[in-house]
Design a protein around this motif. Structure first.
Motif, PDB file in Angstrom:
ATOM      1  N   VAL A  85       0.769  -1.119   0.142  1.00 57.56           N
ATOM      2  CA  VAL A  85       0.170   0.026   0.001  1.00 57.56           C
ATOM      3  C   VAL A  85       0.840   1.262   0.118  1.00 57.56           C
ATOM      4  CG1 VAL A  85      -1.615   1.386   1.333  1.00 57.56           C
ATOM      5  CG2 VAL A  85      -1.932  -1.161   1.209  1.00 57.56           C
ATOM      6  N   LYS A  86       1.881   1.183   0.774  1.00 59.23           N
ATOM      7  CA  LYS A  86       2.758   2.345   0.919  1.00 59.23           C
ATOM      8  C   LYS A  86       3.336   2.578  -0.389  1.00 59.23           C
ATOM      9  CE  LYS A  86       5.268   2.844   4.743  1.00 59.23           C
ATOM     10  NZ  LYS A  86       6.598   2.581   5.756  1.00 59.23           N
ATOM     11  N   PHE A  87       3.771   1.538  -1.305  1.00 58.53           N
ATOM     12  CA  PHE A  87       4.223   1.858  -2.565  1.00 58.53           C
ATOM     13  C   PHE A  87       3.278   2.533  -3.407  1.00 58.53           C
ATOM     14  CE2 PHE A  87       7.242   1.591  -5.639  1.00 58.53           C
ATOM     15  CZ  PHE A  87       7.216   0.521  -6.560  1.00 58.53           C
ATOM     16  N   ALA A  88       2.084   1.887  -3.467  1.00 63.91           N
ATOM     17  CA  ALA A  88       1.068   2.389  -4.380  1.00 63.91           C
ATOM     18  C   ALA A  88       0.804   3.954  -4.149  1.00 63.91           C
ATOM     19  CB  ALA A  88      -0.398   1.557  -4.050  1.00 63.91           C
ATOM     20  N   TRP A  89       0.711   4.269  -2.632  1.00 67.14           N
ATOM     21  CA  TRP A  89       0.513   5.633  -2.324  1.00 67.14           C
ATOM     22  C   TRP A  89       1.618   6.590  -2.712  1.00 67.14           C
ATOM     23  CZ3 TRP A  89      -1.655   5.417   3.518  1.00 67.14           C
ATOM     24  CH2 TRP A  89      -3.018   4.786   3.391  1.00 67.14           C
ATOM     25  N   LYS A  90       2.902   6.069  -2.492  1.00 64.12           N
ATOM     26  CA  LYS A  90       3.913   6.942  -3.004  1.00 64.12           C
ATOM     27  C   LYS A  90       3.999   7.050  -4.456  1.00 64.12           C
ATOM     28  CE  LYS A  90       6.220   7.024   1.247  1.00 64.12           C
ATOM     29  NZ  LYS A  90       7.540   6.844   2.274  1.00 64.12           N
ATOM     30  N   ILE A  91       3.681   6.124  -5.241  1.00 62.60           N
ATOM     31  CA  ILE A  91       3.494   6.482  -6.572  1.00 62.60           C
ATOM     32  C   ILE A  91       2.642   7.403  -7.028  1.00 62.60           C
ATOM     33  CG2 ILE A  91       2.790   5.050  -8.918  1.00 62.60           C
ATOM     34  CD1 ILE A  91       4.174   2.566  -7.673  1.00 62.60           C
ATOM     35  N   GLN A  92       1.212   7.321  -6.472  1.00 64.12           N
ATOM     36  CA  GLN A  92       0.483   8.075  -6.582  1.00 64.12           C
ATOM     37  C   GLN A  92       0.838   9.811  -6.133  1.00 64.12           C
ATOM     38  OE1 GLN A  92      -3.444   7.600  -4.443  1.00 64.12           O
ATOM     39  NE2 GLN A  92      -3.376   5.345  -5.244  1.00 64.12           N
ATOM     40  N   ARG A  93       1.568   9.687  -5.265  1.00 61.78           N
ATOM     41  CA  ARG A  93       2.188  11.158  -4.644  1.00 61.78           C
ATOM     42  C   ARG A  93       3.219  11.628  -5.521  1.00 61.78           C
ATOM     43  NH1 ARG A  93       5.654  11.459   0.786  1.00 61.78           N
ATOM     44  NH2 ARG A  93       7.003  10.857  -0.894  1.00 61.78           N
ATOM     45  N   ASP A  94       4.231  10.673  -5.922  1.00 61.48           N
ATOM     46  CA  ASP A  94       5.418  11.279  -6.551  1.00 61.48           C
ATOM     47  C   ASP A  94       5.251  11.204  -7.951  1.00 61.48           C
ATOM     48  OD1 ASP A  94       7.378   9.946  -3.693  1.00 61.48           O
ATOM     49  OD2 ASP A  94       6.399  11.845  -4.302  1.00 61.48           O
ATOM     50  N   MET A  95       4.569  10.452  -8.747  1.00 60.70           N
ATOM     51  CA  MET A  95       4.655  10.247 -10.171  1.00 60.70           C
ATOM     52  C   MET A  95       4.662  11.672 -10.999  1.00 60.70           C
ATOM     53  SD  MET A  95       6.062   7.442 -11.226  1.00 60.70           S
ATOM     54  CE  MET A  95       5.679   6.973 -12.748  1.00 60.70           C
ATOM     55  N   ALA A  96       3.956  12.575 -10.076  1.00 60.29           N
ATOM     56  CA  ALA A  96       3.730  13.945 -10.764  1.00 60.29           C
ATOM     57  C   ALA A  96       4.842  14.776 -10.683  1.00 60.29           C
ATOM     58  CB  ALA A  96       2.391  14.408 -10.104  1.00 60.29           C
ATOM     59  N   GLU A  97       5.759  14.242  -9.897  1.00 57.50           N
ATOM     60  CA  GLU A  97       6.973  15.247  -9.420  1.00 57.50           C
ATOM     61  C   GLU A  97       8.004  14.959 -10.622  1.00 57.50           C
ATOM     62  OE1 GLU A  97       6.326  17.466  -6.634  1.00 57.50           O
ATOM     63  OE2 GLU A  97       8.121  17.739  -7.717  1.00 57.50           O
ATOM     64  N   ARG A  98       8.628  16.164 -11.139  1.00 57.80           N
ATOM     65  CA  ARG A  98       9.357  16.129 -12.324  1.00 57.80           C
ATOM     66  C   ARG A  98      10.640  15.170 -12.044  1.00 57.80           C
ATOM     67  NH1 ARG A  98      12.029  20.968 -12.071  1.00 57.80           N
ATOM     68  NH2 ARG A  98      10.080  22.022 -11.982  1.00 57.80           N
ATOM     69  N   GLY A  99      11.449  15.033 -11.053  1.00 59.26           N
ATOM     70  CA  GLY A  99      12.537  14.412 -11.206  1.00 59.26           C
ATOM     71  C   GLY A  99      12.220  12.810 -10.880  1.00 59.26           C
ATOM     72  N   HIS A 100      11.046  12.501 -10.406  1.00 59.84           N
ATOM     73  CA  HIS A 100      10.786  11.150 -10.005  1.00 59.84           C
ATOM     74  C   HIS A 100      10.536  10.196 -11.070  1.00 59.84           C
ATOM     75  CE1 HIS A 100      11.108  10.639  -5.814  1.00 59.84           C
ATOM     76  NE2 HIS A 100      10.544  11.529  -5.370  1.00 59.84           N
ATOM     77  N   SER A 101      10.847   8.991 -10.918  1.00 55.53           N
ATOM     78  CA  SER A 101      10.480   7.997 -11.806  1.00 55.53           C
ATOM     79  C   SER A 101      10.020   6.696 -10.854  1.00 55.53           C
ATOM     80  CB  SER A 101      11.640   7.488 -12.579  1.00 55.53           C
ATOM     81  OG  SER A 101      12.786   6.850 -11.911  1.00 55.53           O
ATOM     82  N   LEU A 102       9.781   5.582 -11.399  1.00 53.73           N
ATOM     83  CA  LEU A 102       9.287   4.423 -10.863  1.00 53.73           C
ATOM     84  C   LEU A 102      10.447   3.807  -9.924  1.00 53.73           C
ATOM     85  CD1 LEU A 102       6.401   3.110 -10.599  1.00 53.73           C
ATOM     86  CD2 LEU A 102       7.259   1.261 -12.001  1.00 53.73           C
ATOM     87  N   GLU A 103      11.489   3.866 -10.593  1.00 51.74           N
ATOM     88  CA  GLU A 103      12.889   3.451 -10.088  1.00 51.74           C
ATOM     89  C   GLU A 103      13.352   4.490  -8.875  1.00 51.74           C
ATOM     90  OE1 GLU A 103      12.383   1.888 -13.706  1.00 51.74           O
ATOM     91  OE2 GLU A 103      12.743   4.014 -13.441  1.00 51.74           O
ATOM     92  N   SER A 104      13.119   5.649  -8.911  1.00 47.85           N
ATOM     93  CA  SER A 104      13.734   6.514  -7.790  1.00 47.85           C
ATOM     94  C   SER A 104      12.534   6.485  -6.836  1.00 47.85           C
ATOM     95  CB  SER A 104      13.737   8.156  -8.111  1.00 47.85           C
ATOM     96  OG  SER A 104      12.566   8.546  -8.747  1.00 47.85           O
ATOM     97  N   ILE A 105      11.357   6.079  -6.958  1.00 44.57           N
ATOM     98  CA  ILE A 105      10.461   5.958  -5.880  1.00 44.57           C
ATOM     99  C   ILE A 105      10.840   4.710  -4.993  1.00 44.57           C
ATOM    100  CG2 ILE A 105       8.142   5.710  -5.256  1.00 44.57           C
ATOM    101  CD1 ILE A 105       7.411   7.255  -7.729  1.00 44.57           C
ATOM    102  N   LYS A 106      11.202   3.703  -5.875  1.00 42.48           N
ATOM    103  CA  LYS A 106      11.364   2.149  -5.271  1.00 42.48           C
ATOM    104  C   LYS A 106      12.657   2.631  -4.464  1.00 42.48           C
ATOM    105  CE  LYS A 106      10.524  -2.419  -6.701  1.00 42.48           C
ATOM    106  NZ  LYS A 106      10.717  -3.384  -7.602  1.00 42.48           N
ATOM    107  N   ALA A 107      13.676   3.215  -5.085  1.00 38.94           N
ATOM    108  CA  ALA A 107      15.009   3.143  -4.164  1.00 38.94           C
ATOM    109  C   ALA A 107      14.837   3.835  -2.928  1.00 38.94           C
ATOM    110  CB  ALA A 107      16.077   3.873  -5.395  1.00 38.94           C
ATOM    111  N   SER A 108      14.104   4.954  -2.964  1.00 38.91           N
ATOM    112  CA  SER A 108      13.914   5.589  -1.689  1.00 38.91           C
ATOM    113  C   SER A 108      13.195   4.713  -0.720  1.00 38.91           C
ATOM    114  CB  SER A 108      12.916   6.622  -1.921  1.00 38.91           C
ATOM    115  OG  SER A 108      12.474   7.729  -0.977  1.00 38.91           O
TER     116      SER A 108
END
Lengths: 77, 408
Positions: free
Chosen positions: B208-231
């Motif tokens: 759930v955390k992963f899904a929520w963070k994707i929702q939150r951060d995918m709109a951010e310019r610098g972020h990608s699926l990889e960077s969200i996962k890495a974080s």
């Protein structure tokens, strides 16, 4: 003064690049982990700033602090 | 803090002075000493003077609630629901630092524990520690200040600025009726833990955390699926070492998991939420379905209630959790309509609501908040009512036992 979402977005972008670089050097170091933690912190701050911007109405904000001004006065009857 | 009234049988012949000395020992830690003495001009000691000093606890009956959550501080949905139950909207202190994390309403003050970071962002980077690491936090100061507020003494609390990553000059915090300390480590230090009247842990599962963070951060310019996962991955070790173990101390855990109603669902939109309530906690009577201590599975949808796919499923039963006896109420699915909500509310017991439909009303009041149509909103609201009930019981019990009188 709270930063605009735009400036925070820049910070987020920079921190991601920095984290990727730091971790390329040494993927298991404390510095690498701390760098990604910083990315998380800034991402959260950017998200809050976006929400605040969505919610805020400049006239409401001004009126809250200055209810006696003509533009913000309310009349009950 | 106690207010003492001095009565004397002879009011005219003696001078009674009350000097107060105030000494600061730490940033924001005050000690007040009150000395009573009498001065008489009579050479003969008048033995008919009698003094009766009674002390009673003043209105500072601050109760302290701890909320452990990874989602950042103060502005989170849980806090807004909680403060709404007590009445009033919580807002940042007026006229102070605009980046303050503190929220204040009529009855409640919410403090963000990030304010007790001992290392700012640069400091943490240099030392190679995350904010999750206890080494980045000043637990001594946290304990001192929370204790002071609980004793009715105002403190000058530092401010951690999330935008600049620096520690800003302190702000004044006056003791409220209800103090909520929210952050990563409210239950980490045992001294702080002992100050808590009630504690909650918000446990979001990895998926759930992963899904929520994707929702939150995918709109951010610098972020990608990889960077969200890495974080997320980079923070996991510290999270599991320092934050997760606090679950065993919490009086209530709200666990958010992916739904079991849809096979292989990975969108994270439908949630299964468990309210894990510790048994035997003073002033806290767990919510239950049908009958306490029994086990029951319940699907409210049927003839009386039509639900859309995938429906709603409830569960209640006793369990063992981290070595504690607990009672679990679980909701999987979503509310689509008002009548579903009120129907469910009418079948839950021990809600500590003040009138029929109060839970529904609170949920509707904040229909725009995330989680308003599932177990997260429902259980957060219920926990809010439980805390209100706890507060009222504590206040009532303190009113019955004032501190005793002493004769001079």
């Amino acid at each position: 003064m709270a930063l605009e979402p735009e400036q925070l977005s820049n910070k987020v972008e920079e921190s991601i690049k920095s984290a990727q670089e730091t971790c390329d050097d040494d993927p298991v170091s404390g510095e690498c982990v701390a760098a990604w933690d910083e990315v998380e912190e800034l991402s959260a701050a950017a998200s809050h700033a976006r929400d605040r911007k969505k919610e805020s109405d400049p006239l409401e904000d001004y009126g809250k602090d200055n209810p006696e001004t003509d533009v913000c006065r309310t009349y009950d009857n | 803090m106690a207010a003492c009234t001095v009565y004397s049988t002879q009011t005219l012949r003696t001078n009674i002075s009350i000097p107060t000395s105030s000494s600061k020992t730490h940033v924001g830690f005050h000690q007040k000493q009150v000395v009573f003495y009498t001065k008489s001009n009579n050479k003969r000691i008048n033995s008919n003077n009698r003094y009766l000093i009674t002390c009673k606890a003043s209105d500072s009956q601050t109760i302290v609630i701890g909320l452990a959550a990874d989602s950042g501080c103060g502005k989170s949905t849980f806090m807004r629901r909680l403060t709404s139950v007590f009445g009033g909207a919580a807002e940042p202190p007026k006229g102070g630092n605009p980046d303050s994390n503190t929220l204040i309403s009529d009855t409640t003050t919410v403090i963000c524990l990030d304010d007790y970071h001992s290392l700012d962002r640069t400091g943490r980077k240099e030392k190679g520690v995350t904010a999750l690491d206890p080494r980045a936090n000043d637990f001594d100061l946290m304990y001192e200040q929370v204790k002071a507020i609980k004793d009715g003494i105002s403190v000058q609390k530092p401010i951690y600025n999330h935008v600049t990553g620096l520690l800003d000059p302190p702000e004044l915090i006056k003791p409220p009726k209800i103090l909520v300390i929210e952050g990563l480590h409210p239950m980490y230090d045992s001294r702080v833990r002992d100050l808590l009247d009630f504690s909650i842990y918000l446990d979001i599962s990895n998926e759930v955390k992963f899904a929520w963070k994707i929702q939150r951060d995918m709109a951010e310019r610098g972020h990608s699926l990889e960077s969200i996962k890495a974080s997320i991955e980079a923070r996991k070790p510290d999270f599991e070492a320092y934050i997760d173990p606090q679950k065993q101390y919490a009086d209530a855990v709200i666990e958010v998991l992916p739904t079991q109603l849809i096979p292989d669902d990975n969108e994270g939109k439908i949630l299964r939420v468990r309210l894990i309530q510790k048994e035997g906690v003073k002033y806290f009577s767990p919510v239950y379905l049908f009958d306490e201590g029994s086990t029951i599975s319940w699907i409210p949808c049927g003839r009386k209630l039509t639900c859309s796919y995938p429906g709603i499923k409830f569960f209640y039963g006793p369990e063992s959790y981290k070595g504690n006896e607990v009672s679990v109420v679980e909701m999987d699915g979503q509310f689509d309509r008002l009548d579903e909500l009120i129907y469910v509310e009418s079948h839950l017991s021990n809600l500590s609501s003040k009138f029929y439909g109060e839970v529904t009303q609170q949920m509707l009041k904040h229909a725009d908040f995330p989680g308003s149509n599932n177990g997260t909103g429902l259980f957060q609201t219920i926990v809010g009512l439980k805390i209100r009930d706890l507060f009222e019981q504590i206040v009532a019990s303190r009113a019955e036992t004032p501190v005793g009188a002493t004769k001079a």
